[in-house]
Motif scaffolding. Structure first.
Motif, PDB file in Angstrom:
ATOM      1  N   PRO A 256     -61.797  24.634  80.651  1.00 51.49           N
ATOM      2  CA  PRO A 256     -60.500  23.977  80.569  1.00 51.49           C
ATOM      3  C   PRO A 256     -60.274  23.222  81.885  1.00 51.49           C
ATOM      4  O   PRO A 256     -60.920  23.675  82.756  1.00 51.49           O
ATOM      5  CB  PRO A 256     -59.580  25.036  80.507  1.00 51.49           C
ATOM      6  N   GLU A 257     -59.422  22.104  81.868  1.00 55.50           N
ATOM      7  CA  GLU A 257     -59.297  21.353  83.053  1.00 55.50           C
ATOM      8  C   GLU A 257     -58.693  22.105  84.429  1.00 55.50           C
ATOM      9  O   GLU A 257     -59.023  21.492  85.483  1.00 55.50           O
ATOM     10  CB  GLU A 257     -58.681  20.037  82.725  1.00 55.50           C
ATOM     11  N   ASP A 258     -57.930  23.342  83.905  1.00 54.28           N
ATOM     12  CA  ASP A 258     -57.238  23.891  85.181  1.00 54.28           C
ATOM     13  C   ASP A 258     -58.157  25.040  85.771  1.00 54.28           C
ATOM     14  O   ASP A 258     -57.734  25.728  86.478  1.00 54.28           O
ATOM     15  CB  ASP A 258     -55.854  24.339  84.638  1.00 54.28           C
ATOM     16  N   TRP A 259     -59.385  25.187  85.119  1.00 52.72           N
ATOM     17  CA  TRP A 259     -60.220  26.102  85.687  1.00 52.72           C
ATOM     18  C   TRP A 259     -61.163  25.649  86.806  1.00 52.72           C
ATOM     19  O   TRP A 259     -61.307  24.339  86.865  1.00 52.72           O
ATOM     20  CB  TRP A 259     -61.374  26.664  84.517  1.00 52.72           C
ATOM     21  N   GLU A 260     -61.622  26.418  87.577  1.00 53.15           N
ATOM     22  CA  GLU A 260     -62.417  25.860  88.705  1.00 53.15           C
ATOM     23  C   GLU A 260     -63.942  26.567  88.271  1.00 53.15           C
ATOM     24  O   GLU A 260     -64.098  27.694  87.635  1.00 53.15           O
ATOM     25  CB  GLU A 260     -62.075  26.265  89.909  1.00 53.15           C
ATOM     26  N   VAL A 261     -64.908  26.236  89.170  1.00 54.11           N
ATOM     27  CA  VAL A 261     -66.424  26.559  89.023  1.00 54.11           C
ATOM     28  C   VAL A 261     -66.459  27.182  90.639  1.00 54.11           C
ATOM     29  O   VAL A 261     -66.298  26.217  91.286  1.00 54.11           O
ATOM     30  CB  VAL A 261     -67.447  25.483  88.676  1.00 54.11           C
ATOM     31  N   LYS A 262     -66.772  28.342  90.665  1.00 55.26           N
ATOM     32  CA  LYS A 262     -66.919  29.113  92.271  1.00 55.26           C
ATOM     33  C   LYS A 262     -68.107  29.927  92.186  1.00 55.26           C
ATOM     34  O   LYS A 262     -68.511  30.541  91.126  1.00 55.26           O
ATOM     35  CB  LYS A 262     -65.602  29.647  92.377  1.00 55.26           C
ATOM     36  N   ARG A 263     -68.546  29.869  93.417  1.00 52.36           N
ATOM     37  CA  ARG A 263     -69.756  30.984  93.596  1.00 52.36           C
ATOM     38  C   ARG A 263     -68.906  32.299  93.666  1.00 52.36           C
ATOM     39  O   ARG A 263     -67.944  32.297  94.262  1.00 52.36           O
ATOM     40  CB  ARG A 263     -70.595  30.418  94.700  1.00 52.36           C
ATOM     41  N   LEU A 264     -69.858  33.307  93.529  1.00 55.50           N
ATOM     42  CA  LEU A 264     -69.552  34.609  93.718  1.00 55.50           C
ATOM     43  C   LEU A 264     -69.000  34.687  95.274  1.00 55.50           C
ATOM     44  O   LEU A 264     -67.760  35.298  95.356  1.00 55.50           O
ATOM     45  CB  LEU A 264     -70.516  35.843  93.576  1.00 55.50           C
ATOM     46  N   LYS A 265     -69.416  34.186  96.104  1.00 55.01           N
ATOM     47  CA  LYS A 265     -69.209  34.703  97.589  1.00 55.01           C
ATOM     48  C   LYS A 265     -67.778  33.987  98.036  1.00 55.01           C
ATOM     49  O   LYS A 265     -67.264  33.971  98.628  1.00 55.01           O
ATOM     50  CB  LYS A 265     -70.093  33.859  98.607  1.00 55.01           C
ATOM     51  N   ALA A 266     -67.248  32.588  97.029  1.00 57.03           N
ATOM     52  CA  ALA A 266     -65.965  32.028  96.954  1.00 57.03           C
ATOM     53  C   ALA A 266     -64.997  33.150  96.501  1.00 57.03           C
ATOM     54  O   ALA A 266     -63.567  33.073  96.611  1.00 57.03           O
ATOM     55  CB  ALA A 266     -66.016  30.707  96.778  1.00 57.03           C
ATOM     56  N   ILE A 267     -65.451  33.563  95.255  1.00 51.60           N
ATOM     57  CA  ILE A 267     -64.449  34.451  94.452  1.00 51.60           C
ATOM     58  C   ILE A 267     -64.131  35.891  95.447  1.00 51.60           C
ATOM     59  O   ILE A 267     -62.945  36.161  95.692  1.00 51.60           O
ATOM     60  CB  ILE A 267     -65.134  34.955  93.315  1.00 51.60           C
ATOM     61  N   SER A 268     -65.140  36.391  95.878  1.00 51.27           N
ATOM     62  CA  SER A 268     -65.167  37.615  96.596  1.00 51.27           C
ATOM     63  C   SER A 268     -65.487  37.560  98.206  1.00 51.27           C
ATOM     64  O   SER A 268     -66.454  36.785  98.345  1.00 51.27           O
ATOM     65  CB  SER A 268     -65.887  38.787  96.281  1.00 51.27           C
ATOM     66  N   PRO A 269     -64.405  37.770  99.072  1.00 52.83           N
ATOM     67  CA  PRO A 269     -65.007  37.580 100.659  1.00 52.83           C
ATOM     68  C   PRO A 269     -65.691  38.180 100.969  1.00 52.83           C
ATOM     69  O   PRO A 269     -66.215  38.299 102.262  1.00 52.83           O
ATOM     70  CB  PRO A 269     -63.444  37.891 101.225  1.00 52.83           C
ATOM     71  N   SER A 270     -66.318  39.241 100.366  1.00 53.55           N
ATOM     72  CA  SER A 270     -67.248  40.443 100.750  1.00 53.55           C
ATOM     73  C   SER A 270     -67.984  41.153  99.799  1.00 53.55           C
ATOM     74  O   SER A 270     -67.609  41.534  98.768  1.00 53.55           O
ATOM     75  CB  SER A 270     -66.519  41.488 101.625  1.00 53.55           C
ATOM     76  N   GLN A 271     -69.503  41.071  99.953  1.00 59.05           N
ATOM     77  CA  GLN A 271     -70.380  41.564  99.269  1.00 59.05           C
ATOM     78  C   GLN A 271     -71.310  42.502 100.096  1.00 59.05           C
ATOM     79  O   GLN A 271     -71.626  41.999 101.458  1.00 59.05           O
ATOM     80  CB  GLN A 271     -71.202  40.424  98.325  1.00 59.05           C
TER      81      GLN A 271
END
Length: 446
Positions: free
Chosen positions: A51-66
């Motif tokens: 969908p146009e209102d979805w984004e593509v993100k890397r895991l490190k951008a979704i969660s601030p800490s791993q």
């Protein structure tokens, strides 16, 4: 009724009342190829059409800490009187943690290992063995610890359950497969995992997706528990009915102990070479064709050679695994039905052929025969011989009507379990389809 192919009317057929028709879809054949593949309101990205209102993100951008849980041997901290679960990869399943089986450490040790402490809504991902499998830490495990798993810290910007479903999806696990390494024990590096990319919906839609899929999981878990309960009930019924400890109303005749060799015969199966195997021909029933007490045809082998009529299976034969690399598989069995006409069975299998097949089949599934199988297995060779099979003893009602009544009760219980397992399989398949649709935005909930 007239044939619509012979209608004299021309032009497009009007849709039925209430039918959905997307103008863009109807005219898609007139659009350029690239545009034709992308529905209105969607866009092409590196993870596919979303969908146009979805984004593509890397895991490190979704969660601030791993991070990685305790990397030294967790046994160093395990204590007999420990109270804090120490989770390892074997305790983690898709969207579920088997915390009851986790070993325990003391509260003092837990406080001394702050980096690997876990909190409610954190995610833990298996790194070694079955890499990529992910679960969410529930409230009851808040403050527990872990070893050698990837920790993804929860943040208000994402729904933990939603991310867990994404990571356990086919698309999510495929990214793990691309970077895993090792032979005996597959594993991956967190430095690779933090760059995995996912399609990310707005937070409200994450919440809605997580709720729907959690409801599907709840249904699956309820069915799993019901199947397990019915299996336990059947085991209890077999223990009582097949030994005569509990008698059915109307029966009080004597029982006797019979050798299997007195009431039937054991027959060893076909020996064949790889040169005999063909793409089609005579199907050879093997251990893989027996699953959970029933016949399965997901893994078949066919041969082309002359086969004695004696080792062609017959309806009501009891097919038994008598030799296998795994001791646990020795003795598993299934009953041959009319659909198996024209099939044979391999040399690592036997059939037990008896006129009392309905009663004896359930004895093969009971502890009565399982115990004797364990007693006859060799120390190094996992097999039971025809001689052993024929020497097995079973409690046997003299009244054939009692045999039939007992067999019918247990067969009915098997049918109920099979029906529940069918519902369970359907529920799992529906959930997989829902994940495919919801996690890619093909179906919108918000």
């Amino acid at each position: 009724m007239s044939d619509p192919r012979n209608s004299s009317k021309s032009g497009p057929t009007a849709p039925k009342p209430g039918a959905f028709m997307d103008v863009r879809e109807a005219n898609a054949k007139y659009l350029p190829t690239a545009e034709r593949q992308i529905p209105k309101g969607y866009k092409q990205t590196e993870v596919g059409v979303i969908p146009e209102d979805w984004e593509v993100k890397r895991l490190k951008a979704i969660s601030p800490s791993q991070s990685v849980g305790l990397v030294i041997n967790p046994s160093t901290y395990v204590e007999d009187d420990g109270t804090v679960p120490m989770l390892v990869g074997s305790n983690i399943f898709p969207n579920k943690i088997s915390w009851e089986s986790a070993r325990r450490i003391s509260e003092i040790s837990n406080q001394a290992l702050p980096a690997s402490r876990l909190f409610a809504n954190d995610l833990v991902t298996v790194r070694v063995g079955d890499p990529g499998i992910t679960a969410v830490i529930p409230r009851e495990l808040d403050g527990c610890n872990c070893a050698s798993v990837m920790i993804i810290r929860h943040h208000a910007r994402f729904n933990s359950q939603w991310l867990c479903y994404v990571m356990n999806s086919k698309a999510g696990l495929s990214q793990i497969a691309d970077v895993q390494y090792g032979t005996a024990q597959k594993q991956f590096n967190i430095s690779d995992a933090i760059n995995f990319i996912y399609a990310v919906p707005p937070r409200a839609e994450q919440d809605a997706i997580a709720e729907v899929l959690s409801d599907a999981d709840a249904l699956i878990e309820a069915l799993e528990q019901l199947v397990a309960k019915k299996r336990q009930l059947k085991q209890g019924a077999m223990q009582e009915l097949l030994t005569g400890k509990r008698r059915l109303p109307g029966f009080n005749g004597e029982w006797e102990i019979k050798l299997l060799g007195e009431i039937g015969e054991s027959i060893i199966g076909l020996t064949y070479s790889p040169n005999d195997v063909r793409a089609d021909g005579v199907l050879v029933l093997r251990s893989s064709n027996v699953q959970d007490g029933a016949l399965s045809f997901q893994d078949n082998v066919y041969v082309e050679l002359e086969i004695s009529e004696r080792i062609m299976v017959r309806a009501s034969d009891i097919l038994i695994c008598v030799r296998n690399g795994s001791r646990d598989l020795i003795g598993k069995c299934a009953k041959i039905d009319d659909g198996c006409k024209g099939m044979t069975f391999g040399a690592f299998m036997s059939v037990f052929r008896t006129p009392f097949h309905n009663f004896v089949f359930h004895q093969f599934q009971s502890n009565v025969i399982k115990r004797q199988i364990n007693e006859h297995l060799g120390a190094t060779i996992n097999q039971i011989t025809n001689k052993s099979l024929n020497s097995f003893q079973i409690p046997f009602p003299k009244d054939e009507a009692e045999q039939t009544a007992i067999a019918q009760i247990l067969t009915d219980m098997d049918a109920e379990i099979a029906e529940l397992e069918s519902k369970l399989a359907k529920a799992r398949a529906i959930k997989q389809g829902m994940m495919q649709q919801l996690l890619t935005g093909k179906i919108r909930l918000v």
